[in-house]
Design a protein around this motif. Structure first.
Motif, PDB file in Angstrom:
ATOM      1  N   GLU A  93       0.952  -1.202   0.056  1.00  0.00           N
ATOM      2  CA  GLU A  93      -0.116  -0.066  -0.067  1.00  0.00           C
ATOM      3  C   GLU A  93       0.874   1.209   0.074  1.00  0.00           C
ATOM      4  OE1 GLU A  93      -3.798  -1.836   2.312  1.00  0.00           O
ATOM      5  OE2 GLU A  93      -2.248  -0.479   3.477  1.00  0.00           O
ATOM      6  N   THR A  94       0.326   2.138  -0.684  1.00  0.00           N
ATOM      7  CA  THR A  94       1.404   3.626  -0.786  1.00  0.00           C
ATOM      8  C   THR A  94       0.567   4.791  -0.230  1.00  0.00           C
ATOM      9  OG1 THR A  94       0.324   4.000  -3.135  1.00  0.00           O
ATOM     10  CG2 THR A  94       2.368   2.918  -2.875  1.00  0.00           C
ATOM     11  N   GLY A  95      -0.681   4.449   0.451  1.00  0.00           N
ATOM     12  CA  GLY A  95      -1.265   5.438   1.066  1.00  0.00           C
ATOM     13  C   GLY A  95      -2.323   5.711   0.509  1.00  0.00           C
ATOM     14  N   LEU A  96      -2.863   7.148   0.548  1.00  0.00           N
ATOM     15  CA  LEU A  96      -4.639   7.546   0.408  1.00  0.00           C
ATOM     16  C   LEU A  96      -4.225   8.472  -1.075  1.00  0.00           C
ATOM     17  CD1 LEU A  96      -6.372   8.041   3.618  1.00  0.00           C
ATOM     18  CD2 LEU A  96      -6.469   6.109   2.132  1.00  0.00           C
ATOM     19  N   THR A  97      -5.369   8.416  -1.942  1.00  0.00           N
ATOM     20  CA  THR A  97      -5.453   9.305  -2.915  1.00  0.00           C
ATOM     21  C   THR A  97      -6.742  10.035  -2.922  1.00  0.00           C
ATOM     22  OG1 THR A  97      -5.397   9.838  -5.327  1.00  0.00           O
ATOM     23  CG2 THR A  97      -6.422   7.719  -4.626  1.00  0.00           C
ATOM     24  N   GLU A  98      -6.972  11.352  -2.961  1.00  0.00           N
ATOM     25  CA  GLU A  98      -8.146  12.131  -2.800  1.00  0.00           C
ATOM     26  C   GLU A  98      -8.473  12.453  -4.102  1.00  0.00           C
ATOM     27  OE1 GLU A  98      -7.698  15.029   0.151  1.00  0.00           O
ATOM     28  OE2 GLU A  98      -7.246  13.660   1.742  1.00  0.00           O
ATOM     29  N   HIS A  99      -7.772  12.095  -5.236  1.00  0.00           N
ATOM     30  CA  HIS A  99      -8.007  12.653  -6.798  1.00  0.00           C
ATOM     31  C   HIS A  99      -9.198  11.679  -7.143  1.00  0.00           C
ATOM     32  CE1 HIS A  99      -4.815  15.404  -6.371  1.00  0.00           C
ATOM     33  NE2 HIS A  99      -3.851  14.594  -6.093  1.00  0.00           N
ATOM     34  N   ARG A 100     -10.166  11.557  -6.653  1.00  0.00           N
ATOM     35  CA  ARG A 100     -11.314  10.825  -7.207  1.00  0.00           C
ATOM     36  C   ARG A 100     -12.655  11.265  -6.323  1.00  0.00           C
ATOM     37  NH1 ARG A 100     -10.760   5.159  -6.792  1.00  0.00           N
ATOM     38  NH2 ARG A 100      -8.451   5.407  -7.286  1.00  0.00           N
ATOM     39  N   ILE A 101     -13.984  10.740  -6.910  1.00  0.00           N
ATOM     40  CA  ILE A 101     -15.112  11.070  -6.380  1.00  0.00           C
ATOM     41  C   ILE A 101     -15.314  10.100  -5.310  1.00  0.00           C
ATOM     42  CG2 ILE A 101     -17.721  11.126  -6.777  1.00  0.00           C
ATOM     43  CD1 ILE A 101     -16.967  11.827  -9.667  1.00  0.00           C
ATOM     44  N   GLY A 102     -15.800  10.611  -3.967  1.00  0.00           N
ATOM     45  CA  GLY A 102     -16.143   9.827  -2.765  1.00  0.00           C
ATOM     46  C   GLY A 102     -14.976   9.952  -1.751  1.00  0.00           C
ATOM     47  N   ARG A 103     -14.989   8.914  -1.213  1.00  0.00           N
ATOM     48  CA  ARG A 103     -13.907   8.588  -0.084  1.00  0.00           C
ATOM     49  C   ARG A 103     -12.710   8.100  -0.550  1.00  0.00           C
ATOM     50  NH1 ARG A 103     -16.023   3.858   3.815  1.00  0.00           N
ATOM     51  NH2 ARG A 103     -13.760   4.679   4.930  1.00  0.00           N
ATOM     52  N   PRO A 104     -11.565   8.944   0.074  1.00  0.00           N
ATOM     53  CA  PRO A 104     -10.057   8.620  -0.407  1.00  0.00           C
ATOM     54  C   PRO A 104     -10.062   6.968  -0.571  1.00  0.00           C
ATOM     55  CG  PRO A 104     -10.222  10.512   1.107  1.00  0.00           C
ATOM     56  CD  PRO A 104     -11.725   9.822   1.092  1.00  0.00           C
ATOM     57  N   ALA A 105      -9.190   6.627  -1.290  1.00  0.00           N
ATOM     58  CA  ALA A 105      -8.880   5.166  -1.186  1.00  0.00           C
ATOM     59  C   ALA A 105      -7.473   4.703  -1.075  1.00  0.00           C
ATOM     60  CB  ALA A 105      -9.456   4.677  -2.827  1.00  0.00           C
ATOM     61  N   THR A 106      -7.308   3.799  -0.450  1.00  0.00           N
ATOM     62  CA  THR A 106      -5.773   3.390  -0.300  1.00  0.00           C
ATOM     63  C   THR A 106      -5.318   2.663  -1.794  1.00  0.00           C
ATOM     64  OG1 THR A 106      -6.199   2.795   1.858  1.00  0.00           O
ATOM     65  CG2 THR A 106      -4.177   1.817   1.089  1.00  0.00           C
ATOM     66  N   MET A 107      -4.294   3.396  -2.128  1.00  0.00           N
ATOM     67  CA  MET A 107      -3.513   2.744  -3.541  1.00  0.00           C
ATOM     68  C   MET A 107      -2.612   1.581  -3.261  1.00  0.00           C
ATOM     69  SD  MET A 107      -5.618   4.528  -5.191  1.00  0.00           S
ATOM     70  CE  MET A 107      -4.982   4.619  -6.924  1.00  0.00           C
ATOM     71  N   ILE A 108      -2.487   0.753  -4.357  1.00  0.00           N
ATOM     72  CA  ILE A 108      -1.662  -0.350  -4.190  1.00  0.00           C
ATOM     73  C   ILE A 108      -0.882  -0.175  -5.467  1.00  0.00           C
ATOM     74  CG2 ILE A 108      -1.935  -3.023  -4.476  1.00  0.00           C
ATOM     75  CD1 ILE A 108      -3.477  -1.906  -2.247  1.00  0.00           C
ATOM     76  N   VAL A 109       0.398  -0.728  -5.084  1.00  0.00           N
ATOM     77  CA  VAL A 109       1.276  -1.105  -6.112  1.00  0.00           C
ATOM     78  C   VAL A 109       2.165  -2.273  -6.073  1.00  0.00           C
ATOM     79  CG1 VAL A 109       1.881   1.648  -6.458  1.00  0.00           C
ATOM     80  CG2 VAL A 109       3.283   0.205  -4.669  1.00  0.00           C
ATOM     81  N   VAL A 110       2.805  -2.644  -6.782  1.00  0.00           N
ATOM     82  CA  VAL A 110       3.635  -3.943  -6.990  1.00  0.00           C
ATOM     83  C   VAL A 110       4.725  -3.580  -5.976  1.00  0.00           C
ATOM     84  CG1 VAL A 110       5.182  -5.493  -8.202  1.00  0.00           C
ATOM     85  CG2 VAL A 110       3.228  -4.812  -9.330  1.00  0.00           C
ATOM     86  N   ASP A 111       5.212  -4.554  -5.013  1.00  0.00           N
ATOM     87  CA  ASP A 111       6.507  -4.521  -4.289  1.00  0.00           C
ATOM     88  C   ASP A 111       7.458  -5.572  -4.786  1.00  0.00           C
ATOM     89  OD1 ASP A 111       8.252  -4.227  -2.187  1.00  0.00           O
ATOM     90  OD2 ASP A 111       6.936  -5.028  -0.715  1.00  0.00           O
ATOM     91  N   GLY A 112       7.369  -6.605  -4.357  1.00  0.00           N
ATOM     92  CA  GLY A 112       8.287  -7.753  -4.887  1.00  0.00           C
ATOM     93  C   GLY A 112       9.903  -7.366  -4.630  1.00  0.00           C
ATOM     94  N   SER A 113      10.036  -6.764  -3.711  1.00  0.00           N
ATOM     95  CA  SER A 113      11.282  -5.979  -3.524  1.00  0.00           C
ATOM     96  C   SER A 113      12.363  -7.415  -2.716  1.00  0.00           C
ATOM     97  CB  SER A 113      11.613  -4.799  -2.429  1.00  0.00           C
ATOM     98  OG  SER A 113      10.504  -5.065  -1.277  1.00  0.00           O
ATOM     99  N   PRO A 114      11.622  -8.376  -2.154  1.00  0.00           N
ATOM    100  CA  PRO A 114      12.248  -9.414  -1.481  1.00  0.00           C
ATOM    101  C   PRO A 114      12.844 -10.430  -2.635  1.00  0.00           C
ATOM    102  CG  PRO A 114      10.316  -9.064  -0.428  1.00  0.00           C
ATOM    103  CD  PRO A 114       9.972  -8.255  -1.623  1.00  0.00           C
ATOM    104  N   TYR A 115      12.539 -10.303  -3.710  1.00  0.00           N
ATOM    105  CA  TYR A 115      12.614 -11.240  -4.929  1.00  0.00           C
ATOM    106  C   TYR A 115      13.405 -10.715  -5.907  1.00  0.00           C
ATOM    107  CZ  TYR A 115       8.609 -12.947  -2.497  1.00  0.00           C
ATOM    108  OH  TYR A 115       7.677 -13.310  -1.236  1.00  0.00           O
TER     109      TYR A 115
END
Length: 379
Positions: free
Chosen positions: A43-65
């Motif tokens: 998770e990278t935190g919240l975004t407010e650039h959308r209609i409605g409640r802020p959403a928690t944004m997801i990105v690829v991690d994979g850093s242990p691999y």
């Protein structure tokens, strides 16, 4: 499915994933949670650039691999390691005389390079997801190199030999044709990433074609597809290393180009190509004439691909890429003249931007493809 979507569309929310995949929100939340636990997403935190409640944004991690790709060529060995996000962890290239060296010497050299690459990424705290080795030849599903004329190999059980040399590691080891891996690299990381119909012409000792058709690697029934270098384009042409006459490889392979311009060996092909570029920049008539003919021959080869599989882009890779400024215009004209479909079926000839490490990069990409297909590392 979730991991592939996030890789292609990050940053995105759980709701974005559910809407795009058709999975319900509860299922998506559960799957995202599992992938976060495995450190494949974060998770990278919240975004407010959308209609409605802020959403928690997801990105690829994979850093242990880490995924490791290797290439065996006639004049060098290469190694590339990337993490799940595609971040480059290492890029190595070593001189190696593959012609006539014998498979046992190659296995020992590749195993040494592989061990060093694995040790480097493990020292950074990463788990190795697999190793994938590209070879300029016919490779079957069992990792046996049935024929590699530029290396002088026949029926070499490279995958099993390499596994044994590495002490039967706990990560998978695979072997694949070099052109197939190079086009995987282009499809995942190149300037035309995501284009569903791509072809890549290798410009190493031989000429192979890696083909992505409708988003899938085209291997053929036994993995022997793409050997465009051994289609005869000049019945009166020179003898090819495969024993036939007038093959595209014998006429337009980088070895043929260098021999025409006074370089007798492929051992120092990079130096030879740099010299050809220098002389082309100085507009030496002999060099320009050879490169013009090379453009015609490569355009002929590209037209065969255009008529058979209708790629959107044909990439000139390896040692062809530095020669592209003097080749592409002529090749494009030849492609148009020899293709049945109007406007050459939409095909364009361009230079690869991935450099000489495309095959090794594609080896790492091939390992990551198995993760995208559902073979997830353990939590």
């Amino acid at each position: 499915m979730v991991l592939r979507f996030v890789r292609a569309h990050a940053p995105c929310s759980r709701a974005d994933i559910a809407a795009a995949t058709g999975l319900n929100k509860t299922t998506v939340s559960s799957l995202v949670g599992e992938l976060i636990d495995r450190r494949l997403l974060r998770e990278t935190g919240l975004t407010e650039h959308r209609i409605g409640r802020p959403a928690t944004m997801i990105v690829v991690d994979g850093s242990p691999y880490a995924a490791v790709g290797l290439e065996i060529s006639t004049d060098y060995l290469a190694a590339v390691a990337v993490d799940l996000r595609g971040e480059r962890l290492l890029t190595w290239r070593r001189s190696f005389t593959g012609q006539g060296a014998g498979s046992s010497k190659a296995v020992a050299a590749v195993a040494t390079l592989a061990r060093r690459a694995v040790a480097r990424v493990r020292d950074d705290g990463r788990e190795v997801l697999g190793i994938n080795v590209g070879v300029p030849g016919l490779v079957d599903a069992g990792g046996v190199v049935r024929s590699a004329t530029s290396l002088g190999w026949r029926d070499v059980g490279l995958r099993d030999d390499l596994r044994a040399a590495l002490g039967n590691p706990d990560y998978p080891v695979a072997v694949e044709n070099d052109a197939n891996l190079a086009v995987l690299a282009e499809y995942r990381y190149g300037a035309h990433a995501g284009v569903a119909n791509l072809a890549y012409l290798t410009g190493q000792a031989g000429i192979g074609a890696g083909i992505i058709s409708d988003g899938r690697l085209l291997r053929g029934a036994r993995g022997f597809g793409g050997e465009i270098g051994h289609l005869a384009i000049d019945p009166a042409g020179p003898t090819c290393p495969c024993g036939r006459t007038g093959c595209l490889e014998a006429v337009a392979g980088i070895g043929a180009v260098l021999r025409k311009l006074g370089h007798d060996s492929l051992v120092d092909a990079e130096i030879g190509v740099a010299d050809v570029v220098r002389r082309a920049q100085q507009r030496e008539p002999e060099v320009l004439a050879v490169l013009t003919q090379l453009g015609r021959d490569l355009g002929h080869g590209a037209s065969i691909l255009a008529n058979l599989v209708n790629p959107e882009v044909v990439l000139l890779g390896g040692y062809y890429a530095p020669l592209a400024p003097w080749v592409i215009e002529v090749a494009t004209a030849e492609l148009a003249a020899r293709t049945v479909a109007p406007q050459a079926g939409g095909a364009r000839i361009v230079a690869s931007t991935l450099g000489y490490n495309a095959t090794a990069t594609g080896g790492a990409a091939g390992v990551l493809e198995t993760v995208d297909s559902g073979r997830l590392p353990t939590a």
